[in-house]
Design a protein around this motif. Structure first.
Motif, mmCIF file in Angstrom:
data_model
loop_
_atom_site.group_PDB
_atom_site.id
_atom_site.type_symbol
_atom_site.label_atom_id
_atom_site.label_comp_id
_atom_site.label_asym_id
_atom_site.label_seq_id
_atom_site.Cartn_x
_atom_site.Cartn_y
_atom_site.Cartn_z
ATOM 1 N N MET A 75 65.862 72.477 46.277
ATOM 2 C CA MET A 75 66.600 71.211 46.229
ATOM 3 C C MET A 75 68.090 71.414 46.018
ATOM 4 N N LYS A 76 68.856 70.482 46.582
ATOM 5 C CA LYS A 76 70.309 70.504 46.428
ATOM 6 C C LYS A 76 70.672 70.002 45.037
ATOM 7 N N GLU A 77 71.822 70.465 44.567
ATOM 8 C CA GLU A 77 72.252 69.986 43.263
ATOM 9 C C GLU A 77 72.618 68.505 43.341
ATOM 10 N N GLY A 78 72.158 67.733 42.370
ATOM 11 C CA GLY A 78 72.596 66.337 42.275
ATOM 12 C C GLY A 78 71.618 65.308 42.774
ATOM 13 N N ASP A 79 70.935 65.584 43.924
ATOM 14 C CA ASP A 79 70.029 64.523 44.390
ATOM 15 C C ASP A 79 68.564 64.958 44.466
ATOM 16 N N GLY A 80 68.235 65.976 43.696
ATOM 17 C CA GLY A 80 66.855 66.458 43.703
ATOM 18 C C GLY A 80 65.932 65.564 42.871
ATOM 19 N N ILE A 81 64.740 65.351 43.398
ATOM 20 C CA ILE A 81 63.706 64.633 42.640
ATOM 21 C C ILE A 81 62.444 65.492 42.628
ATOM 22 N N LEU A 82 61.999 65.810 41.443
ATOM 23 C CA LEU A 82 60.789 66.628 41.281
ATOM 24 C C LEU A 82 59.692 65.760 40.683
ATOM 25 N N LYS A 83 58.586 65.645 41.417
ATOM 26 C CA LYS A 83 57.473 64.830 40.921
ATOM 27 C C LYS A 83 56.296 65.727 40.554
ATOM 28 N N ILE A 84 55.840 65.605 39.329
ATOM 29 C CA ILE A 84 54.678 66.374 38.892
ATOM 30 C C ILE A 84 53.587 65.405 38.440
ATOM 31 N N ASN A 85 52.479 65.437 39.164
ATOM 32 C CA ASN A 85 51.390 64.501 38.885
ATOM 33 C C ASN A 85 50.086 65.234 38.650
ATOM 34 N N ALA A 86 49.202 64.593 37.887
ATOM 35 C CA ALA A 86 47.832 65.106 37.767
ATOM 36 C C ALA A 86 46.874 63.936 37.681
ATOM 37 N N ILE B 141 43.292 67.261 40.200
ATOM 38 C CA ILE B 141 44.310 67.521 41.208
ATOM 39 C C ILE B 141 45.688 67.507 40.564
ATOM 40 N N VAL B 142 46.412 68.604 40.736
ATOM 41 C CA VAL B 142 47.780 68.695 40.224
ATOM 42 C C VAL B 142 48.704 68.789 41.426
ATOM 43 N N SER B 143 49.694 67.922 41.501
ATOM 44 C CA SER B 143 50.620 68.021 42.625
ATOM 45 C C SER B 143 52.056 68.177 42.147
ATOM 46 N N ILE B 144 52.790 68.990 42.886
ATOM 47 C CA ILE B 144 54.193 69.270 42.574
ATOM 48 C C ILE B 144 54.989 69.017 43.848
ATOM 49 N N GLU B 145 55.833 68.002 43.808
ATOM 50 C CA GLU B 145 56.499 67.549 45.024
ATOM 51 C C GLU B 145 58.005 67.572 44.860
ATOM 52 N N GLY C 110 63.576 69.360 56.052
ATOM 53 C CA GLY C 110 64.627 68.403 55.722
ATOM 54 C C GLY C 110 64.186 67.268 54.803
ATOM 55 N N LYS C 111 62.880 67.137 54.591
ATOM 56 C CA LYS C 111 62.385 66.024 53.761
ATOM 57 C C LYS C 111 61.862 66.496 52.401
ATOM 58 N N GLY C 112 61.076 67.559 52.438
ATOM 59 C CA GLY C 112 60.541 68.039 51.175
ATOM 60 C C GLY C 112 59.158 68.646 51.308
ATOM 61 N N THR C 113 58.637 69.047 50.169
ATOM 62 C CA THR C 113 57.386 69.814 50.150
ATOM 63 C C THR C 113 56.509 69.358 48.999
ATOM 64 N N LYS C 114 55.195 69.365 49.251
ATOM 65 C CA LYS C 114 54.252 69.026 48.190
ATOM 66 C C LYS C 114 53.191 70.110 48.104
ATOM 67 N N PHE C 115 53.040 70.703 46.942
ATOM 68 C CA PHE C 115 51.965 71.659 46.672
ATOM 69 C C PHE C 115 50.868 70.927 45.903
ATOM 70 N N ILE C 116 49.639 71.058 46.383
ATOM 71 C CA ILE C 116 48.517 70.382 45.732
ATOM 72 C C ILE C 116 47.500 71.431 45.274
#
Ligand code: ADP
Ligand code: MG
Length: 226
Positions: free
Chosen positions: A139-150, A158-162, A213-219
């Motif tokens: 992620m770029k500095e400043g506009d990164g969003i990290l979502k961690i769900n379970a 299910i654990v997801s890291i997006e 260009g959009k992002g990645t999700k690991f499940i």
């Protein structure tokens, strides 16, 4: 499903090849090392000492590389205990929090407090941390969003890291878990290889969804024993 099991088969075959190769290299290397030790005793000459030292250091280097290769190709040894998933996630995030803050990344986490799971805590934290660190690095500095769900659904946890980072091309997705695959200038490419190893030894699975260009999700999906 199909692609996943193909990937696992490929990894298992690569692992066997790596282990065979490593053992084949280690045998002659042992002979070289024994000879070096003898030469260190027998040769007093400064010139000889100089070259013996070069041989010794390089042989050590090959030995270290082989040890590292064997460590990543071997199934990881695990000791399971029951842990609260929220606690595991929080202490894992804690290990990455400095990097997350350094890049001003917004962390959105959502997990219930009542999920319990049988894992090797230290190992599973390494596995998840490797995924989180990659997300942060993408992620770029400043506009990164990290979502961690379970979430828990019946027998599945299910654990997801997006992330909303650079994303991964189809071509790269296929090589993601290979030891030494990296797209980074200063990358080593062992993070996800270790992660897959640990996840497989938990009989869990990992899937990746990504768009350039959009992002990645690991499940990561764990299945509870019945
Ligand atoms: P390293 O981080 O040292 O490159 P890893 O095994 O951790 O090695 O990751 C391998 C590669 O997978 C990375 O170099 C990168 O190309 C890709 N990758 C992993 N996670 C992500 C992600 N969240 N976003 C974009 N690319 C990723
Ligand atoms: Mg990494």
């Amino acid at each position: 499903e199909e692609r996943d099991s193909l990937l696992f088969q490929k990894m298992a075959a690569t692992g066997r090849l790596v282990r065979t190769l490593a053992h084949e290299v280690r045998n002659p290397l042992t002979n070289i090392n024994l000879s070096i030790e003898q030469m260190e005793v027998d040769f007093e000459d400064e010139d000889a000492k100089f070259f013996i030292d070069i041989i010794r250091r390089n042989s050590q280097r090959i030995n270290d590389l082989i040890t590292e290769l064997l460590n990543t190709s071997r199934p990881s040894e695990v000791t399971f205990s029951r842990y609260n998933l929220q606690e595991i996630l929080e202490s894992t995030i804690e290990q990455a929090i400095d990097r997350i803050n350094l890049k001003n990344i917004k962390l959105i986490s959502d997990y219930p407090s009542d999920i319990w799971i049988d894992v090797d805590k230290a190992k599973i934290q390494i596995a998840l941390l490797n995924i989180i660190i990659n997300a942060v690095e993408a992620m770029k500095e400043g506009d990164g969003i990290l979502k961690i769900n379970a979430t828990q659904r019946n027998k599945s946890i299910i654990v997801s890291i997006e992330d909303n980072g650079v994303g991964i091309s189809q071509e790269h997705i296929e090589r993601l878990f290979e030891p030494y695959f990296t797209s980074k200038n200063n990358g080593i490419g062992l993070g996800l290889a270790a992660t897959l190893n640990i996840i497989q030894s938990h009989k869990a699975r990992v899937e990746v969804e990504s768009e350039l260009g959009k992002g990645t999700k690991f499940i990561v999906t764990f299945t509870l024993a019945s």
